[in-house]
Design a protein around this motif. Structure first.
Motif, short mmCIF file in Angstrom:
data_model
loop_
_atom_site.label_atom_id
_atom_site.label_comp_id
_atom_site.label_asym_id
_atom_site.label_seq_id
_atom_site.Cartn_x
_atom_site.Cartn_y
_atom_site.Cartn_z
N SER A 153 -52.99 41.36 26.40
CA SER A 153 -51.70 41.13 25.70
C SER A 153 -51.06 42.84 25.35
N THR A 154 -51.76 43.16 26.36
CA THR A 154 -50.84 44.74 26.74
C THR A 154 -49.40 44.38 26.95
N VAL A 155 -49.50 42.96 27.99
CA VAL A 155 -48.12 42.29 27.92
C VAL A 155 -47.36 41.88 26.62
N PRO A 156 -45.99 42.42 26.51
CA PRO A 156 -45.60 42.03 25.02
C PRO A 156 -45.33 40.46 24.65
N GLY A 157 -44.79 39.62 26.08
CA GLY A 157 -44.01 38.46 25.99
C GLY A 157 -45.99 37.59 25.96
N VAL A 158 -46.90 38.29 25.60
CA VAL A 158 -48.45 37.65 25.61
C VAL A 158 -49.40 38.18 24.51
N ARG A 159 -49.93 36.94 23.57
CA ARG A 159 -50.13 36.74 22.31
C ARG A 159 -51.68 36.66 22.90
N ASN A 160 -52.76 37.58 22.19
CA ASN A 160 -54.16 36.64 22.35
C ASN A 160 -54.69 36.29 21.32
N THR A 161 -55.38 35.25 21.27
CA THR A 161 -55.87 34.35 20.53
C THR A 161 -56.80 34.29 20.61
N ALA A 162 -57.70 35.01 20.98
CA ALA A 162 -58.98 34.43 21.96
C ALA A 162 -59.72 35.11 21.23
N THR A 163 -61.13 34.60 21.50
CA THR A 163 -62.87 34.64 20.41
C THR A 163 -63.86 35.15 21.29
N ALA A 164 -65.21 35.41 21.44
CA ALA A 164 -65.86 35.73 22.04
C ALA A 164 -66.37 34.18 22.64
N LEU A 165 -65.93 32.98 21.75
CA LEU A 165 -66.03 32.22 22.44
C LEU A 165 -64.73 30.90 23.47
N HIS A 166 -63.87 30.79 22.91
CA HIS A 166 -63.04 30.33 23.89
C HIS A 166 -61.55 31.72 24.70
N SER A 167 -61.58 31.79 25.71
CA SER A 167 -60.13 32.59 26.69
C SER A 167 -58.47 32.50 26.04
N ASP A 168 -58.29 31.54 24.50
CA ASP A 168 -56.69 31.84 24.82
C ASP A 168 -56.62 32.86 24.24
N TYR A 169 -55.05 31.91 24.61
CA TYR A 169 -53.99 33.27 24.62
C TYR A 169 -52.29 32.48 24.73
N TYR A 170 -51.19 32.71 24.13
CA TYR A 170 -49.81 32.22 24.02
C TYR A 170 -49.23 32.98 25.32
N ILE A 171 -48.21 32.45 25.86
CA ILE A 171 -47.20 33.79 26.90
C ILE A 171 -45.99 32.70 26.25
N ARG A 172 -45.07 33.56 25.67
CA ARG A 172 -43.48 33.58 25.82
C ARG A 172 -43.46 31.86 24.01
N GLY A 173 -45.13 31.97 23.29
CA GLY A 173 -44.81 31.28 22.16
C GLY A 173 -45.54 29.48 22.96
#
Length: 741
Positions: free
Chosen positions: A95-115
């Motif tokens: 999420s240091t990349v502006p096009g990437v949004r962090n939605t992860a937790t300790a249980l799941h490695s989820d993220y979004y790239i441009r939505g």
């Protein structure tokens, strides 16, 4: 924080005696170079967070200025600063990349790239897909990460997936290799309530001309690295062996990690049953993020084993061949959680249950085996004044997933609670032993041709990729239940023009085609989908991007405009059948602008970050039972901004601050069953602050780092999956000490 330590030793105040300029790339310090892959460290920008060169799929290493898409190459320093401590998931560093949004937790490695949603299953490791899962994504053995927004299949080959799709881009993790200088480092980390971690990193080169290298990395974690009730236990070891000569380069990575999280649940969703909807009228405020939402017996435990081989053979100055292969065995041998891993919200007061209006918790096991092979040739030749680099490749991959013979899920009553008091309970059934049968067999075969043409100040890229996918499900007796075959051919092309050495303008087009989806698992009501076992036809994604890049005096700026259209697989409710179906029912559209900045902004000051605005909407969607659709409605936050500022007052101290902003968004808690209900998920801003100090103890280089994440202890909801929520992590303090012998 080895990267911070490295930057301290070298300093960021540019001196003629210790800086080398190569195509506007500033090398900060020998220490950082000696602790990173040598060929990558040469392109490191001031601050040490990113590089100007990175892997562009199987086309090889390229300057970011020559890539007709947005690409950010994150260094080991970025990983250690933003992701590897305090039990944080790896998506925190992305999420240091502006096009990437962090939605992860300790249980799941989820993220979004441009939505578009991705997770660990979307990653590649040394260019090989499906070596990680959604649950376990280690980075302690990783040297750098290439984040390429846009193309995937066109530059990497077939990308078999499950759980998520890499349609939004390629995130390639590259393992640590032995450097010319010997490496021996040991790091200890303390974080949260009782979290301890130890990391050992040893690298040596040997043989004639140091042609052989070995790098060993180990990890041990124990305790609670957070300020809410959770316990993480991890054990990992990875060995990287490489060999280089005038004619060939070979790399072999092998490793295993055991990862266990007890409690730690942060995932919430509103009960979907009509019975409870009258009591759900608004979004409750985010509760105290230090609340615990676990119960006795809640646990996810995983074993992950990988082997990856990369080899390139040069026959002459014009022809070379390459081979990439990998094997992964992943076994989540305990997955005991509330239904669908979520805590279910029943009313406006935040009453929580373990099931979606039905009897609740579940336990399952999910063993799987993944095999991948890719081989091809590269040809370098000139046609008049046009230089050509042509790549031809073939690939094969196989994914085998097992199910327990006792059923996919063992259900039990887990407990109850509220958002404000937490969740508690004791499972009232024992967890049985499993035996398995092969439930899903997916096979893929593909070919790719791509040509990079250079003429003067211009570069052209044009390529085609085709793959055939076979998605099959089996019965317990081994006979095939459902199967579907699909195929498509997709173009990838781009254009880059550099009017001078500091500037480039570009246009890129890419497409993605998945393998179709075998319907399985639980629907939103805690029951199997009504079309369970069916295979949904493949969905396509198309992306166009136009942009501008400027690199001068150690600072790289990228400004891009993009549009992505993605066919969408949705959960669809049937009143007639009183249940859920899953099928391709719509299209998502993402339009936006993204600006990234990396490098030096003033003497002693460095930056990493940028800003993205996008309009993410659903198009061509279905209507709910009331005839209401979400066409044209916003389904993701429009804004994401991040900025990490680093100040180096002298060679010993580094002071770091980071701010991250995510805009507000609409959510539809009963999406596609009652689209009239809309909640507003508020925007949020978080701040991190830290410092590191470099010294010597008994002649040993030592770096102490103190970091405070979520400095002001902000409680907030993270929109996930369009109608799900993750709860934020509370303020967490971590301290590390790294010793380099």
């Amino acid at each position: 924080m080895s990267g911070i330590a490295a930057s301290i030793l070298g300093g960021y105040e540019v001196q003629a005696s210790n800086v080398t300029t190569l195509d506007e790339v500033v090398v900060n310090s020998d220490k950082y170079r000696n602790n990173a892959n040598d060929d990558v460290a040469k392109s490191t920008l001031p601050g040490g967070y990113t590089q100007t060169e990175g892997d562009f799929g199987y086309t090889g290493k390229k300057s970011t200025m020559d890539v007709p898409y947005t690409q950010v190459n994150l260094s080991r320093k970025t990983m250690e600063t933003f992701g590897e401590n305090a039990g944080k998931p790896f998506a925190a560093m992305l999420s240091t990349v502006p096009g990437v949004r962090n939605t992860a937790t300790a249980l799941h490695s989820d993220y979004y790239i441009r939505g578009i949603k991705l997770n660990g299953t979307s990653l590649t490791l040394n260019g090989v897909p499906l070596m990680f899962t959604q649950f376990s994504t280690p980075t302690f053995m990783i040297d750098h990460i290439n984040v390429l927004e846009g193309p995937n299949l066109g530059v990497s080959g077939t990308a078999p997936t499950y759980e998520s799709t890499p349609a939004a881009g390629v995130v390639n993790m590259v393992s640590k290799k032995a450097t010319e200088a010997p490496i021996t480092s040991y790091k200890q980390v303390f974080s949260g309530k009782s979290g301890f971690a130890e990391y050992l990193d040893v690298g040596r080169r040997f043989g004639k001309d140091n042609s052989w290298g070995i790098r060993v990395n180990t990890e041990v974690q124990d305790g609670n690295p957070t300020q809410y009730d959770a316990h993480i236990r991890a054990r990992g070891i990875y060995v990287n062996i490489d060999h280089k000569s005038d004619k060939s380069n070979t790399n072999f990575l092998i490793g295993e990690r055991l990862y266990r999280v007890d409690n730690g649940g942060r995932w919430f969703k509103f009960v979907q049953s009509k019975k409870y909807r009258s009591g759900i009228r608004f979004l409750p405020s985010a509760p105290d993020s230090s609340n615990g939402y676990g119960y006795e017996g809640m646990s996810k435990r995983n074993r992950d084993f990988e082997m990856i081989l990369n080899h390139e053979q040069k026959f002459n100055e014009h022809v070379s061949a390459f081979v990439n292969g990998g094997y992964n065995f992943n076994h989540m041998y305990r997955n005991a959680a509330p239904a669908s891993s979520r805590f279910w919200i029943y009313n406006d007061q935040g009453l929580l249950g373990d099931g979606n209006g039905t009897a609740g918790g579940y336990n399952s096991e999910t063993p799987q085996h993944c095999y991948y092979f890719q081989g091809g040739f590269k040809f370098d030749y000139d046609i008049g004044n046009v230089k050509n680099n042509t790549i031809v490749s073939l690939d094969r991959s196989y994914v085998y997933m097992d199910n327990g013979r006792l059923g996919k899920y063992i259900t039990y009553k887990a407990g109850e609670g509220t958002l404000n008091t937490g969740f508690s309970g004791v499972p009232n059934v024992p967890i049985p032993e499993y035996s398995y049968y092969r439930r899903t067999v997916n096979r893929y075969k593909g070919w790719s041709v791509i040509d990079n043409l250079s003429y003067g100040k211009a570069e052209f890229m044009v390529g085609f990729h085709r793959h055939d996918a076979s998605v099959n499900t089996k019965k317990q007796d081994g006979s095939y239940d459902k199967s579907v075959n699909s195929h498509a051919t997709m173009p990838t092309y781009g254009f880059t023009y550099k009017p001078n050495d500091n500037m480039s303008v570009y246009y890129g087009h890419s497409e993605y085609f998945d393998q179709g989806t075998a319907v399985s698992g639980m629907a939103g009501n805690g029951k199997p989908y009504l079309n369970d076992g069916d295979v949904i036809a493949p969905a396509k994604t198309k992306m166009d991007e136009i942009g501008f890049k400027y690199l001068k005096n150690g600072t790289l700026n990228t400004l891009s405009f993009f549009e992505t259209k993605q066919a969408q697989t949705l959960d669809v409710w049937s009143d007639k059948s009183n249940g859920w179906y899953k099928w391709n029912a719509g299209q998502q559209k993402y339009r936006g602008v993204e600006w990234t900045i990396q490098g030096k902004i003033a003497p002693k000051w460095n930056v990493l970050g940028g800003l993205m605005y996008e309009k993410a909407t659903r198009e061509k969607g279905i209507s709910d039972a009331n005839g209401l659709s979400l066409n044209g409605k916003k389904i993701q936050p429009s804004w994401h901004a991040t900025a990490a500022l680093e100040y180096n007052p002298n060679e010993q101290w580094t002071i770091l601050g980071r701010v991250e902003y995510t805009g507000s968004s609409d959510m539809y808690p009963f999406m596609d069953t009652d689209n009239s209900v809309k909640f507003r998920v508020p925007s949020y801003t978080t701040f991190d602050l830290g410092a590191s100090y470099n010294t010597k103890i008994g002649g040993v280089k030592t770096t102490f780092t103190l970091m405070i994440d979520n400095l002001f202890n902000k409680d907030y909801w993270v929109l996930y999956n369009t109608n799900d929520l993750h709860l934020s992590d509370p303020r967490t303090v971590w301290l590390s000490a790294k010793f380099e012998f």
